[in-house]
Design a protein around this motif. Structure first.
Motif, short mmCIF file in Angstrom:
data_model
loop_
_atom_site.label_atom_id
_atom_site.label_comp_id
_atom_site.label_asym_id
_atom_site.label_seq_id
_atom_site.Cartn_x
_atom_site.Cartn_y
_atom_site.Cartn_z
N UNK A 27 113.93 -1.57 96.43
CA UNK A 27 114.07 -2.87 97.05
C UNK A 27 113.04 -3.15 98.12
N UNK A 28 113.16 -4.32 98.69
CA UNK A 28 112.29 -4.78 99.76
C UNK A 28 113.10 -5.68 100.68
N UNK A 49 112.76 -10.90 99.52
CA UNK A 49 113.57 -9.68 99.67
C UNK A 49 114.39 -9.46 98.40
N UNK A 50 114.58 -8.19 98.04
CA UNK A 50 115.22 -7.89 96.76
C UNK A 50 115.93 -6.55 96.76
N UNK A 51 116.88 -6.41 95.86
CA UNK A 51 117.55 -5.15 95.57
C UNK A 51 117.53 -4.98 94.06
N UNK A 52 116.98 -3.85 93.59
CA UNK A 52 116.81 -3.69 92.16
C UNK A 52 117.27 -2.35 91.63
N UNK A 53 117.51 -2.33 90.34
CA UNK A 53 117.90 -1.12 89.61
C UNK A 53 117.08 -1.08 88.33
N UNK A 54 116.43 0.06 88.08
CA UNK A 54 115.70 0.21 86.83
C UNK A 54 115.97 1.60 86.26
N UNK A 55 116.00 1.67 84.95
CA UNK A 55 116.31 2.95 84.32
C UNK A 55 115.56 3.14 83.02
N UNK A 56 115.41 4.41 82.65
CA UNK A 56 114.68 4.77 81.43
C UNK A 56 115.44 5.88 80.72
N UNK A 57 115.53 5.78 79.41
CA UNK A 57 116.10 6.85 78.60
C UNK A 57 115.10 7.23 77.52
N UNK A 58 114.82 8.53 77.40
CA UNK A 58 113.90 9.03 76.39
C UNK A 58 114.65 9.11 75.06
N UNK A 59 114.21 8.33 74.08
CA UNK A 59 114.86 8.32 72.77
C UNK A 59 114.20 9.27 71.78
N UNK A 60 113.11 9.92 72.23
CA UNK A 60 112.40 10.84 71.35
C UNK A 60 111.31 10.14 70.56
N UNK A 61 110.34 10.90 70.12
CA UNK A 61 109.25 10.34 69.33
C UNK A 61 108.38 9.36 70.10
N UNK A 62 108.34 9.50 71.43
CA UNK A 62 107.54 8.60 72.25
C UNK A 62 108.19 7.26 72.54
N UNK A 63 109.44 7.08 72.10
CA UNK A 63 110.16 5.82 72.30
C UNK A 63 111.10 5.92 73.50
N UNK A 68 116.08 -3.26 83.61
CA UNK A 68 115.75 -3.58 85.00
C UNK A 68 116.55 -4.81 85.44
N UNK A 69 117.23 -4.66 86.57
CA UNK A 69 118.00 -5.74 87.18
C UNK A 69 117.50 -5.92 88.60
N UNK A 70 117.23 -7.16 89.01
CA UNK A 70 116.71 -7.39 90.35
C UNK A 70 117.35 -8.64 90.97
N UNK A 71 118.03 -8.43 92.08
CA UNK A 71 118.68 -9.51 92.82
C UNK A 71 117.81 -9.90 94.00
N UNK A 100 118.26 -13.19 90.02
CA UNK A 100 117.17 -14.16 89.96
C UNK A 100 115.79 -13.53 89.96
N UNK A 101 115.67 -12.25 90.27
CA UNK A 101 114.39 -11.56 90.13
C UNK A 101 114.09 -11.31 88.67
#
Length: 320
Positions: A27-28, A49-63, A68-71, A100-101
């Protein structure tokens, strides 16, 4: 003891199952003392100003799967940045876009990245926002005059979007479309750029309900200064045309940097709008900084008079 071992085994198994997943909270918070062009002094939040959440999951094979959620919010009042109060007569209810982000989910791999949801248009990220030294924020911001030409300021984020972006040997490509879902037109956008060493150039265009906006930019880093040039060409749905120009520079100065630029917008009659932007950004640490910006807009006047006036702000930034 046996129950404890079973519980520990369950925790270990769960940890292994999600070892390739990650979620980041970021955030900022910005608060500024500002006096906008033609307005009274106020406490504001010009940099989002913002509050955010971002995530990543490795599905294998480079995928990878991503979200991402940003308020966006206003720290001076604690309210949602997109909140519009209800009308006095009660006929129009209060509304807000909480995320709204952005609010996206998608897939990424060697082919690039696809996002679905609410996100920036391809032209905004790929061309429109590139040359402004101020990033479109604060009293010194030039993007609204030179690139969006004061007529199509809504061309930033798109709802119901399908957004693709990819980078191949320095060539950056982005395409987005916001599906109609009741709107008069879909919101379609395209941007292509090339970045290699000190040079960064590109073009982009967007067409939708508001009209058509086309941008081009060139940025060159000399080391002692980063120079930027931008063009904007807008046509509203009603047919009004405006052309814009932006010149900017970011100059290292000690631990901070000096920001300077000029923008102009001229419509297809005789109206011309010109703006000068000046600023200085000084980092207090890796996450905290102070920034001063000043802008003088040829169309800004003291209320009730024809006296020209400038705007300024002093902002404290904190990123986390």
């Amino acid at each position: 003891m046996k129950k404890t071992l079973i519980a520990l085994a369950a925790v270990a198994a769960t940890g292994a199952a999600f070892a390739q997943s990650s979620v980041t909270i970021y955030g900022k918070v910005d608060v500024s003392l500002e006096k906008a062009n033609g307005s009274s002094a106020a406490v504001g939040d010009p940099h989002g100003s913002r509050l955010g959440f971002r995530g990543t999951e490795d599905l294998g094979g480079g995928l990878q799967a991503k979200f991402q959620l940003e308020h966006r919010f206003r720290p001076d009042t604690g309210t949602d940045a997109g909140f519009t109060p209800a009308s006095a007569d009660g006929k129009t209810p209060a509304v807000a876009t909480f995320w709204n982000g952005m609010s996206t989910v998608g897939l990424a791999g060697s082919f690039g990245e696809i996002r679905l949801g609410r996100y920036y248009s391809a032209n905004f990220l790929g061309a429109n926002n590139k040359p402004d030294p101020f990033g479109g924020d604060g009293q010194g911001a030039l993007r609204g005059v030179g690139m969006q030409t004061t007529t199509l300021a809504g061309f930033i984020r798109t709802a119901n979007i399908i957004h693709y972006s990819g980078s191949f040997s320095g060539v950056n490509v982005a395409v987005s479309t916001g599906l109609k879902e009741g709107a008069a037109k879909a919101q379609n956008s395209l941007a292509v750029g090339y970045a290699n060493g000190p040079l960064d150039v590109g073009v982009g265009t967007e067409k939708g309900v508001a009209g058509t906006l086309t941008n081009a930019y060139a940025i060159y880093d000399l080391g002692v200064a980063k120079l930027a040039f931008g063009l904007g060409n807008a046509k509203t749905a009603a047919g009004a045309k405006t052309k814009g120009l932006l010149l900017g520079a970011t100059i290292p100065a000690g631990p901070g940097k000096v920001l300077v630029g000029f923008a102009r917008a001229k419509n297809d009659t005789t109206t011309t709008n010109q703006k000068l932007g000046l600023g200085y950004y000084y980092p207090l640490s890796k996450r905290t900084a102070v920034e001063f910006t000043y802008g003088r807009d040829s169309k800004a006047v003291v209320k009730g008079t024809n006296k020209k006036v400038g705007g300024l702000d002093l902002t404290l930034h904190h990123n986390f």
